[in-house]
Design a protein around this motif. Structure first.
Motif, PDB file in Angstrom:
ATOM      1  N   GLY A 419       0.793  -1.225   0.000  1.00 37.51           N
ATOM      2  CA  GLY A 419       0.000   0.000   0.000  1.00 37.51           C
ATOM      3  C   GLY A 419       0.817   1.263   0.000  1.00 37.51           C
ATOM      4  O   GLY A 419       0.302   2.335   0.347  1.00 37.51           O
ATOM      5  N   GLY A 420       2.093   1.171  -0.383  1.00 34.37           N
ATOM      6  CA  GLY A 420       2.971   2.327  -0.383  1.00 34.37           C
ATOM      7  C   GLY A 420       3.365   2.753  -1.782  1.00 34.37           C
ATOM      8  O   GLY A 420       2.935   2.181  -2.781  1.00 34.37           O
ATOM      9  N   VAL A 421       4.192   3.789  -1.850  1.00 29.29           N
ATOM     10  CA  VAL A 421       4.659   4.314  -3.132  1.00 29.29           C
ATOM     11  C   VAL A 421       6.125   4.697  -3.006  1.00 29.29           C
ATOM     12  O   VAL A 421       6.633   4.930  -1.909  1.00 29.29           O
ATOM     13  CB  VAL A 421       3.853   5.560  -3.578  1.00 29.29           C
ATOM     14  N   ALA A 422       6.808   4.739  -4.148  1.00 31.46           N
ATOM     15  CA  ALA A 422       8.184   5.225  -4.225  1.00 31.46           C
ATOM     16  C   ALA A 422       8.229   6.337  -5.259  1.00 31.46           C
ATOM     17  O   ALA A 422       7.611   6.233  -6.316  1.00 31.46           O
ATOM     18  CB  ALA A 422       9.142   4.099  -4.604  1.00 31.46           C
ATOM     19  N   GLU A 423       8.948   7.404  -4.954  1.00 30.62           N
ATOM     20  CA  GLU A 423       9.046   8.548  -5.845  1.00 30.62           C
ATOM     21  C   GLU A 423      10.504   8.961  -5.975  1.00 30.62           C
ATOM     22  O   GLU A 423      11.285   8.808  -5.026  1.00 30.62           O
ATOM     23  CB  GLU A 423       8.215   9.730  -5.322  1.00 30.62           C
ATOM     24  N   ALA A 424      10.856   9.489  -7.140  1.00 32.86           N
ATOM     25  CA  ALA A 424      12.220   9.939  -7.389  1.00 32.86           C
ATOM     26  C   ALA A 424      12.179  11.374  -7.908  1.00 32.86           C
ATOM     27  O   ALA A 424      11.251  11.764  -8.612  1.00 32.86           O
ATOM     28  CB  ALA A 424      12.911   9.033  -8.400  1.00 32.86           C
ATOM     29  N   GLU A 425      13.192  12.149  -7.549  1.00 41.38           N
ATOM     30  CA  GLU A 425      13.301  13.521  -8.025  1.00 41.38           C
ATOM     31  C   GLU A 425      14.759  13.952  -7.990  1.00 41.38           C
ATOM     32  O   GLU A 425      15.581  13.373  -7.266  1.00 41.38           O
ATOM     33  CB  GLU A 425      12.446  14.456  -7.169  1.00 41.38           C
ATOM     34  N   ASN A 426      15.079  14.945  -8.787  1.00 35.66           N
ATOM     35  CA  ASN A 426      16.422  15.503  -8.806  1.00 35.66           C
ATOM     36  C   ASN A 426      16.504  16.711  -7.889  1.00 35.66           C
ATOM     37  O   ASN A 426      15.559  17.505  -7.811  1.00 35.66           O
ATOM     38  CB  ASN A 426      16.818  15.902 -10.231  1.00 35.66           C
ATOM     39  N   LEU A 427      17.623  16.824  -7.204  1.00 38.96           N
ATOM     40  CA  LEU A 427      17.902  17.971  -6.355  1.00 38.96           C
ATOM     41  C   LEU A 427      18.944  18.845  -7.043  1.00 38.96           C
ATOM     42  O   LEU A 427      19.484  18.495  -8.094  1.00 38.96           O
ATOM     43  CB  LEU A 427      18.413  17.517  -4.989  1.00 38.96           C
ATOM     44  N   VAL A 428      19.240  19.980  -6.441  1.00 38.87           N
ATOM     45  CA  VAL A 428      20.336  20.806  -6.938  1.00 38.87           C
ATOM     46  C   VAL A 428      21.636  20.132  -6.513  1.00 38.87           C
ATOM     47  O   VAL A 428      22.054  20.209  -5.362  1.00 38.87           O
ATOM     48  CB  VAL A 428      20.252  22.239  -6.365  1.00 38.87           C
TER      49      VAL A 428
END
Length: 448
Positions: A419-428
């Protein structure tokens, strides 16, 4: 606005959009049928309100004598039908294949009765028949659509055969003709507005249905892929057990060889080799235990803080030089299942971050509102736009190695089960991968 008012508005909005019509649906097909039935219910409410206004204006303002009692009785019957239809949507039985057809047929019959009492075939609002035909073409199968066409044709012929002309005392022929043209214009505008509105909603329902089916097919394919990978991993673990045990015995015998025992450098390298073999055996054992946990029913209990400390400690033990900063404020002592698959998923994220950065890794874990959030950050080059767009898909990797890109794929599917999720994003100057899952899905009581 008060919470109660917000709740009421949310419920009304849900019914108007069709979002809540599928609450008791038995599968995607029944869900779309329920949403379409709800659109017909909305259309019927508009029809009732519009007819009440039109009948009163025509009778009292334009001076056309209409049988108000009979026409209002028809409208009352439509109101009762709408209430019964709403109750039908509350039941769990799937909608029958002819229920939408019956609803359109009853609406066409009610329109015919109202037209009979207000001029018959000469009533300019006969153009509303087209609305039923087009809705039938959108909602029904071909055979049922042609049945609607035949039924409406029969109704119109009946209006011609049993014509009941309406007489407006005091109106000249020209004034009557002008009112007739105005009525046709209003009828055509009503057709256009209602068709654009409701056919648009129905098409939105159909697109949502298609998207849901595509998602289910994709999930089924991914789960089949995971099953094949699990079978291969379990088989490989069984096959590797024997050669690893043989290597361990041989290396143990070499320790007693005088030429090796007397050479400190060789003895140290031998111990390093034995340590790597033991690590391989531990990995193989973990694979076999993970494969057998679901069958044996034996689970290992921990706490959130204990589980995360164990995850970090095991990862650090096999990567002694890895620069990992670990922060957590977890204090919850609730017993949870120590999910080995989740642990391996976090290890995969840390491995990827280490390969991308190698200089600074940060892992944090915290809970809020019943959810645990685990964040891994690095100072590497970040994800490419393609990697972010395909995050969680198999073989989505920039490493250029055959078979790479499965770690995040497995993690996303493990989280989906929990019931969970994983997310990815770029930082500076880096990247971040976040994991969120409900603590309740890990609690012992939930699994017991």
């Amino acid at each position: 606005m008060t919470p109660t008012a917000n709740l009421v508005l949310s419920g009304v909005s849900g019914w108007l959009s069709g979002a809540r019509a599928a609450e008791n649906a038995n599968g995607p097909a029944d869900a779309i049928a329920r949403q379409n039935m709800l659109q017909l219910i909305h259309l019927r409410w508009i029809a009732v309100a519009g007819q009440v206004v039109t009948i009163l204006v025509v009778h009292f303002s334009f001076g056309f004598p209409l049988p108000l009692a009979a026409m209002m009785l028809v409208l009352l019957a439509l109101v009762v039908l709408n209430l019964l239809s709403l109750l039908r949507l509350k039941r769990v039985e799937p909608l029958g294949r002819y229920e939408l057809f019956a609803a359109l047929a009853i609406d066409a019959l009610a329109l015919t009765i109202q037209l009979y009492f207000s001029g018959g075939a000469t009533n300019p609002f006969t153009t509303l028949y087209l609305l039923h035909v087009i809705l039938g073409a959108v909602l029904l199968e071909a055979r049922a659509t042609w049945a609607i066409v035949a039924l409406i044709s029969f109704f119109f012929v009946a209006l011609i055969g049993f014509n009941r002309p309406i007489i407006a005392p005091g109106l000249s022929d020209r004034a009557f003709f002008e009112l007739y043209i105005m009525g046709m214009l209003v009828g055509l505008l009503l057709d256009a507005v209602l068709l654009v509105t409701f056919v648009g909603r129905i098409n939105t329902n159909l697109r949502s249905h298609d998207a849901r089916l595509a998602e289910l097919r994709q999930r089924e394919a991914e789960e089949a892929h995971i099953i094949r990978m699990g079978l291969l991993a379990s088989g490989a673990a069984h096959e590797l057990g024997t050669p690893l045990a043989t290597l361990d015995v041989i290396l143990g015998d070499w320790r007693r060889v005088p030429a090796i025992a007397s050479n400190a450098e060789l003895a140290q390298e031998l111990e390093d080799m034995r340590g790597e073999v033991r690590r391989c055996k531990a990995i193989v054992t973990g694979v076999l235990l993970s494969a057998g946990e679901a069958r044996s029913g034996e689970v290992r209990v921990s706490t959130l803080r204990g589980f995360m400390d164990e995850v970090v400690a095991e990862w650090r033990a096999s990567r002694a030089d890895a620069p990992l900063l670990y922060e957590t404020d977890l204090r919850d002592a609730t017993p949870i299942i120590a999910e080995s698959t989740l642990k391996q998923g976090i290890h995969n994220i840390l491995d990827n971050a280490l390969e991308a950065s190698g200089s600074a890794l940060r892992l944090s874990a915290a809970t809020r509102d019943g959810w645990i959030r685990i964040v891994v950050e690095d100072d590497g080059p970040g994800f490419t736009s393609e990697a972010l767009a395909d995050f969680g898909k198999p073989y989505n990797s920039t490493k250029g190695r055959a078979g790479s890109g499965l770690g995040l794929f497995l993690l996303v599917n493990v989280l989906r089960k929990l019931g969970g999720v994983a997310e990815a994003e770029n930082l500076v100057g880096g990247a971040r991968v976040s994991i969120r899952l409900p603590v309740a899905m890990l609690e012992v009581a939930r699994h017991g």
